[in-house]
Motif scaffolding. Structure first.
Motif, mmCIF file in Angstrom:
data_model
loop_
_atom_site.group_PDB
_atom_site.id
_atom_site.type_symbol
_atom_site.label_atom_id
_atom_site.label_comp_id
_atom_site.label_asym_id
_atom_site.label_seq_id
_atom_site.Cartn_x
_atom_site.Cartn_y
_atom_site.Cartn_z
ATOM 1 N N ARG A 49 6.000 -1.695 4.007
ATOM 2 C CA ARG A 49 4.820 -0.834 3.330
ATOM 3 C C ARG A 49 4.458 -1.512 2.474
ATOM 4 O O ARG A 49 3.505 -0.843 2.127
ATOM 5 C CB ARG A 49 5.530 0.024 2.932
ATOM 6 C CG ARG A 49 5.411 1.145 2.127
ATOM 7 C CD ARG A 49 6.738 2.129 1.214
ATOM 8 N NE ARG A 49 5.856 3.021 -0.234
ATOM 9 C CZ ARG A 49 6.431 2.342 -1.649
ATOM 10 N NH1 ARG A 49 6.564 1.118 -1.269
ATOM 11 N NH2 ARG A 49 5.646 3.260 -2.249
ATOM 12 N N THR A 50 5.073 -2.501 1.991
ATOM 13 C CA THR A 50 4.205 -2.905 0.772
ATOM 14 C C THR A 50 3.091 -4.357 1.262
ATOM 15 O O THR A 50 1.748 -4.612 0.344
ATOM 16 C CB THR A 50 5.677 -4.268 -0.301
ATOM 17 O OG1 THR A 50 6.491 -3.588 0.109
ATOM 18 C CG2 THR A 50 4.710 -5.609 -1.269
ATOM 19 N N HIS B 247 0.634 -1.456 1.569
ATOM 20 C CA HIS B 247 -0.336 -1.716 0.252
ATOM 21 C C HIS B 247 -0.775 -2.479 -0.323
ATOM 22 O O HIS B 247 -1.913 -2.298 -1.435
ATOM 23 C CB HIS B 247 1.278 -1.394 -0.949
ATOM 24 C CG HIS B 247 0.542 -0.387 -2.301
ATOM 25 N ND1 HIS B 247 0.613 -1.494 -3.269
ATOM 26 C CD2 HIS B 247 0.505 0.254 -2.998
ATOM 27 C CE1 HIS B 247 0.242 -1.172 -4.611
ATOM 28 N NE2 HIS B 247 0.570 0.574 -4.070
ATOM 29 N N THR C 88 3.235 -2.273 -9.349
ATOM 30 C CA THR C 88 3.546 -1.211 -8.332
ATOM 31 C C THR C 88 4.730 -0.330 -7.960
ATOM 32 O O THR C 88 5.135 0.809 -7.959
ATOM 33 C CB THR C 88 3.304 -2.291 -6.461
ATOM 34 O OG1 THR C 88 4.263 -3.730 -7.155
ATOM 35 C CG2 THR C 88 1.725 -2.285 -7.002
ATOM 36 N N ASP D 188 6.494 3.440 -8.035
ATOM 37 C CA ASP D 188 7.017 3.827 -7.816
ATOM 38 C C ASP D 188 8.127 4.532 -8.733
ATOM 39 O O ASP D 188 8.327 6.005 -7.836
ATOM 40 C CB ASP D 188 7.383 2.941 -6.728
ATOM 41 C CG ASP D 188 6.696 2.119 -6.328
ATOM 42 O OD1 ASP D 188 5.417 2.804 -5.579
ATOM 43 O OD2 ASP D 188 7.324 1.536 -4.551
ATOM 44 N N GLN E 282 6.113 7.754 -10.165
ATOM 45 C CA GLN E 282 5.279 8.853 -9.801
ATOM 46 C C GLN E 282 6.410 9.412 -8.620
ATOM 47 O O GLN E 282 6.123 10.338 -7.772
ATOM 48 C CB GLN E 282 4.087 8.060 -8.804
ATOM 49 C CG GLN E 282 3.466 7.204 -10.048
ATOM 50 C CD GLN E 282 1.614 7.022 -8.856
ATOM 51 O OE1 GLN E 282 2.310 7.061 -7.986
ATOM 52 N NE2 GLN E 282 1.129 6.656 -10.035
ATOM 53 N N ILE F 162 8.468 8.019 -6.165
ATOM 54 C CA ILE F 162 8.210 7.803 -4.604
ATOM 55 C C ILE F 162 9.204 7.377 -4.811
ATOM 56 O O ILE F 162 10.434 6.792 -3.638
ATOM 57 C CB ILE F 162 7.699 6.729 -5.019
ATOM 58 C CG1 ILE F 162 5.877 7.229 -4.288
ATOM 59 C CG2 ILE F 162 7.567 5.916 -3.329
ATOM 60 C CD1 ILE F 162 4.651 6.736 -3.896
ATOM 61 N N THR F 163 10.275 6.465 -6.297
ATOM 62 C CA THR F 163 11.978 6.331 -5.748
ATOM 63 C C THR F 163 12.608 6.881 -5.503
ATOM 64 O O THR F 163 13.739 6.377 -4.394
ATOM 65 C CB THR F 163 11.665 4.618 -6.826
ATOM 66 O OG1 THR F 163 10.684 3.636 -6.836
ATOM 67 C CG2 THR F 163 12.747 4.159 -6.755
ATOM 68 N N VAL G 265 15.571 -1.491 -1.252
ATOM 69 C CA VAL G 265 13.776 -1.084 -1.572
ATOM 70 C C VAL G 265 13.380 -2.335 -2.590
ATOM 71 O O VAL G 265 12.123 -2.510 -2.261
ATOM 72 C CB VAL G 265 14.131 0.284 -2.251
ATOM 73 C CG1 VAL G 265 12.774 0.811 -3.523
ATOM 74 C CG2 VAL G 265 14.432 0.891 -1.256
ATOM 75 N N HIS H 25 10.038 -5.379 -2.289
ATOM 76 C CA HIS H 25 8.578 -5.987 -2.486
ATOM 77 C C HIS H 25 8.758 -7.119 -3.668
ATOM 78 O O HIS H 25 7.798 -7.575 -3.405
ATOM 79 C CB HIS H 25 9.002 -5.092 -4.378
ATOM 80 C CG HIS H 25 8.666 -3.367 -4.873
ATOM 81 N ND1 HIS H 25 7.141 -3.012 -4.831
ATOM 82 C CD2 HIS H 25 9.539 -2.392 -4.613
ATOM 83 C CE1 HIS H 25 7.853 -1.811 -4.436
ATOM 84 N NE2 HIS H 25 8.805 -0.863 -4.513
#
Length: 277
Positions: free
Chosen positions: A29-30, A33, A102, A106, A109, A111-112, A125, A129
């Motif tokens: 995912r990272t 991004h 980033t 997360d 917003q 997301i976390t 998680v 990153h």
């Protein structure tokens, strides 16, 4: 009569496998991004390249005149060789801003918060990153080093020195990444998260990255000689150019371990505290 049985708890090996798989997923995912938002990567690479060109072609003639051995290779070439390790470490420090940003995005917003409700290892998680930023930092360093070679930088490292250099830079990038993750989680806004890691980019200036520490005032010499980026830079310089290493590799690895451990403990503690709110 039907007998109800309680499922056996997962073994530690199963937990480790689950966390590893989740870490790989979050790493993917990272990396996606990074690919989808190339602006941060361009800034991470472009900033050090601009500084490299500025210091070499604008200030290099004057600054390089006072370096040892200048008479045989020329002032600008001597300063390019001297400043290159500092630029490489500044590149790694610069990646912290993108990671903190980033992570903060997360966090702010939602997301976390959504990831917390899913069957995903919490450590994974953060690990996603960290590993993603380490890879990005490695790519950025390779690109900046390539630019240095194009403008005349000529390292004398052999295969073993290059291998040791790659390992050292990966360790430093890993440590800085953990610190950046902690900054991102701690920051209340994305703006704060993007600005806080800028402090790291000043440390090569306040070390041996751009000028010998013995040319500094006495009070600044103490700080320059006892902060982590000076042994980082001197070890990279020794591996690339064959200058004396002394105890710098030991100090560099020690500082990296301390930063990584401190950053990881800090990041996990803040993440866990915010997870219970």
């Amino acid at each position: 009569m039907t007998t109800l049985t309680t499922p056996a708890p997962a073994s530690p090996r199963a937990h480790r496998s689950h966390a590893l798989a989740d870490s790989v997923t979050m790493l993917r995912r990272t990396l996606l991004h990074i690919v989808r938002y190339p602006g941060l990567s361009i800034f991470v690479i472009g900033g050090p390249v601009v500084l490299l060109l500025l210091f070499v072609f604008v200030f290099g003639g004057a600054l390089g005149a006072g370096l040892p051995g200048t008479g045989t290779v020329g002032a600008r070439a001597a300063y390019l060789a001297y400043v290159m390790p500092g630029i490489l470490l500044m590149t790694i420090a610069g990646t912290a801003g993108g990671t903190a940003t980033t992570v903060s995005m997360d966090m702010t917003q939602g997301i976390t918060a959504r990831l917390r409700t899913m069957a995903i290892s919490r450590g994974a998680v953060l690990a996603g990153h960290v590993l993603g930023n380490t890879i990005q930092a490695f790519i950025a360093v390779a690109f900046v080093l390539g630019v240095g070679v194009l403008i005349g930088f000529r390292p004398t490292a052999g295969p073993l020195q290059w291998l040791a250099l790659a390992g050292l830079l990966a360790v430093i990038a890993f440590a800085i990444s953990w610190l950046a993750v902690g900054m991102g989680i701690q920051s209340k806004t994305v703006e704060t998260a993007s600005n806080l890691p800028l402090l790291l980019t000043f440390l090569p200036f306040l070390g041996s990255g751009f000028a010998p520490t013995d040319s500094m005032p006495v009070w600044l010499q103490w700080f320059a000689q006892n902060q982590p980026f000076t042994p980082f830079i001197e070890t990279v310089r020794g591996l690339l150019l064959g200058t004396p290493l002394g105890v710098n590799p030991v100090l560099a690895l020690g500082w990296s371990a301390l930063i990584a451990l401190g950053g990881a403990v800090w990041s996990v503690a803040i993440y866990e505290r915010k997870s219970v709110r």
